[in-house]
Design an enzyme around this catalytic site. Structure first.
Site, PDB file in Angstrom:
ATOM      1  N   SER A 135      35.095   4.853  42.559  1.00 33.61           N
ATOM      2  CA  SER A 135      36.091   3.450  42.247  1.00 33.61           C
ATOM      3  C   SER A 135      35.380   2.455  41.542  1.00 33.61           C
ATOM      4  CB  SER A 135      36.754   3.174  43.772  1.00 33.61           C
ATOM      5  OG  SER A 135      37.370   2.056  43.486  1.00 33.61           O
ATOM      6  N   LYS A 161      37.698   6.385  38.955  1.00 32.21           N
ATOM      7  CA  LYS A 161      39.044   5.330  39.202  1.00 32.21           C
ATOM      8  C   LYS A 161      38.753   3.938  38.850  1.00 32.21           C
ATOM      9  CE  LYS A 161      40.474   3.456  43.627  1.00 32.21           C
ATOM     10  NZ  LYS A 161      41.088   4.045  45.139  1.00 32.21           N
ATOM     11  N   LYS A 163      39.865  -0.077  38.606  1.00 34.28           N
ATOM     12  CA  LYS A 163      40.455  -0.976  39.205  1.00 34.28           C
ATOM     13  C   LYS A 163      41.428  -1.782  38.107  1.00 34.28           C
ATOM     14  CE  LYS A 163      39.846  -0.600  43.607  1.00 34.28           C
ATOM     15  NZ  LYS A 163      40.930  -0.439  44.830  1.00 34.28           N
ATOM     16  N   ASP A 188      43.994   2.093  40.026  1.00 34.65           N
ATOM     17  CA  ASP A 188      44.206   1.539  41.259  1.00 34.65           C
ATOM     18  C   ASP A 188      44.712   0.081  40.859  1.00 34.65           C
ATOM     19  OD1 ASP A 188      44.941   1.017  43.653  1.00 34.65           O
ATOM     20  OD2 ASP A 188      42.980   1.459  44.627  1.00 34.65           O
ATOM     21  N   GLU A 213      47.538   4.544  41.154  1.00 30.93           N
ATOM     22  CA  GLU A 213      47.469   4.480  42.509  1.00 30.93           C
ATOM     23  C   GLU A 213      48.179   2.888  42.939  1.00 30.93           C
ATOM     24  OE1 GLU A 213      43.521   4.973  44.241  1.00 30.93           O
ATOM     25  OE2 GLU A 213      44.034   3.854  46.084  1.00 30.93           O
ATOM     26  N   ASP A 238      48.590   4.319  48.518  1.00 28.70           N
ATOM     27  CA  ASP A 238      47.409   3.909  49.532  1.00 28.70           C
ATOM     28  C   ASP A 238      47.984   2.885  50.434  1.00 28.70           C
ATOM     29  OD1 ASP A 238      45.450   2.903  50.648  1.00 28.70           O
ATOM     30  OD2 ASP A 238      44.118   2.620  48.702  1.00 28.70           O
ATOM     31  N   LYS A 262      43.368   7.402  54.065  1.00 28.00           N
ATOM     32  CA  LYS A 262      42.267   6.504  54.921  1.00 28.00           C
ATOM     33  C   LYS A 262      42.602   6.614  56.205  1.00 28.00           C
ATOM     34  CE  LYS A 262      41.780   3.222  51.035  1.00 28.00           C
ATOM     35  NZ  LYS A 262      42.087   1.973  50.378  1.00 28.00           N
ATOM     36  N   GLY A 290      38.565   5.312  50.338  1.00 30.88           N
ATOM     37  CA  GLY A 290      37.291   4.590  51.100  1.00 30.88           C
ATOM     38  C   GLY A 290      37.571   3.011  50.951  1.00 30.88           C
TER      39      GLY A 290
END
Ligand code: OSB
Ligand code: MG
Length: 378
Positions: A135, A161, A163, A188, A213, A238, A262, A290
């Site tokens: 990520s 991934k 952000k 995400d 996400e 998430d 998670k 995570g």
């Protein structure tokens, strides 16, 4: 297993590089560490609460108070035959899943150690290594992002991934996609968009992402369902999913097509396994998320990710990406995008106590006697 005493710590580990998301920048990871003692053994877990309630609503200070004053006093001095038994005794507590997960996970570690079995076996895991991606936080430039994504792809990570947030999305994602070719790329948003951003979201839909996400609000499945109906790219939730019931509702209303699990967010391994099972019943893949965990939380995540339906690469990448030094002795490092499940009983890792002491900001011992002091009912 009779629970004899507990030790709660507030730990702060400096991150090698700041981690930026749509809700802010982190330079240190501060977390609650719980050591649970019984029958000459020790189980350990960390909480995924943050200082500020910017991911979900729980906070470190709130969780510490709840654990110290209410939850731990109600279970210390008592005997529990298995994790289900422990959690049944706490069924009256609403919400606060991150706080409860901290205890539940430490108990699983302790219990698995008492059985002499790895946590993955006790959970019903089916593999000895798990596939992982990375990520990548929001970077200062597109060039820096492409560089970092390329470097991680070369290290063998199985998914990148990125952000995103409004203004840091289509252009950056397109550049990374072009540089990486076939490697799965996801984004995400950590809830940074709304349906008012539909034009940008439609552009993201054309980029060949594996999934998107949590684009919309942290507590809004309804709008995610509206968005999913307009998009080809699968949505992954998430923040929205705190239980198996949430997962069932989200999948039923087609608010997503896969779930980031998670263990800390959903209240522990029992509920994480239920989310996993619900998703499997909808033929929806899951993957292990995570929260920049230390080696303790990372080891828990890796064991959980050995369950059958964790078919997408998780976020449990190498510890050395995050810290100069971890609080456990065992290295948790990937090779070719695979993370080996720590061997040995429980989570299979051990605390480096002298180093842990040096990064501990506060420590309290909780004993059964504190029940009277705390004055809580059981
Ligand atoms: O949304 O998955 C998230 C980190 C902190 C809070 C929320 C998230 C994340 C990550 C990092 O994406 C995952 C990791 O590397 O541990
Ligand atoms: Mg996320």
């Amino acid at each position: 297993m009779r629970l004899e005493r507990a030790e709660l710590r507030l730990v702060s580990l400096p991150l090698l590089k700041p981690f930026r998301t749509s809700f802010g920048e982190m330079t240190d990871k501060t977390f609650v560490l719980l050591r649970l003692f019984g029958e000459g053994l020790e189980g350990v877990a960390e909480g995924v609460m943050d200082v500020r309630p910017d991911f979900r609503e729980e906070t470190i200070s709130g969780a510490l108070a709840l654990l110290q004053e209410t939850v731990l006093p109600s279970v210390l001095g008592q005997e529990f035959t298995n994790p289900e038994h422990l959690m049944r005794s706490l069924a009256g507590i609403r919400g606060n899943r991150m706080a409860l997960a901290t205890l539940e996970m430490a108990f699983w570690d302790l219990w698995a150690r008492s059985l002499g079995l790895p946590l993955s076996s006790v959970l019903g895991g089916v593999r000895s290594e798990v596939a992982v991606g990375v990520s990548l936080g929001i970077q200062p430039s597109i060039e820096a992002t492409v560089d970092s994504a390329t470097r991680h792809a070369e290290q063998g990570y199985k998914r990148i991934k990125l952000k995103i947030q409004p203004g840091w999305d289509v252009k950056m994602v397109r550049a990374v996609k072009e540089a990486l070719g076939e490697l799965p790329v996801t984004v995400d948003a950590n809830a940074a968009y709304s349906l008012a951003h539909i034009n940008v979201l439609r552009e993201l839909d054309t980029l060949g992402l594996d999934y998107i996400e949590q684009p919309l609000a942290w507590n809004d499945m309804r709008d995610h369902a509206k968005l999913q109906a307009l998009m080809h790219t699968p949505l992954c939730l998430d923040e929205c999913i705190t239980s198996a019931q949430d997962a069932r509702k989200a999948l039923e209303m087609a608010a997503c097509r896969l779930v980031n699990i998670k263990v800390g967010r959903v209240g522990g391994h029992l509920e994480a396994r239920r989310v996993h099972d619900v998703a499997a019943s909808f033929s929806a893949p899951v993957w292990c998320g995570g929260m920049l965990e230390s080696g303790v939380g990372r080891a828990h995540n890796i064991h959980l990710a050995t369950l059958e339906n964790f078919t997408k690469p998780g976020d449990t990448s190498s510890s050395s990406r995050y810290w100069a030094r971890d609080i456990i002795h065992e290295p948790l490092e990937t090779s070719g995008g695979m993370m080996a499940v720590p061997k040995g009983a429980g989570i299979g890792v051990t605390l480096d106590l002298p180093f842990l002491d040096s990064v501990t900001r506060m420590k309290v011992d909780v004993t059964p006697e504190r029940r009277a002091v705390a004055g809580t009912a059981t």
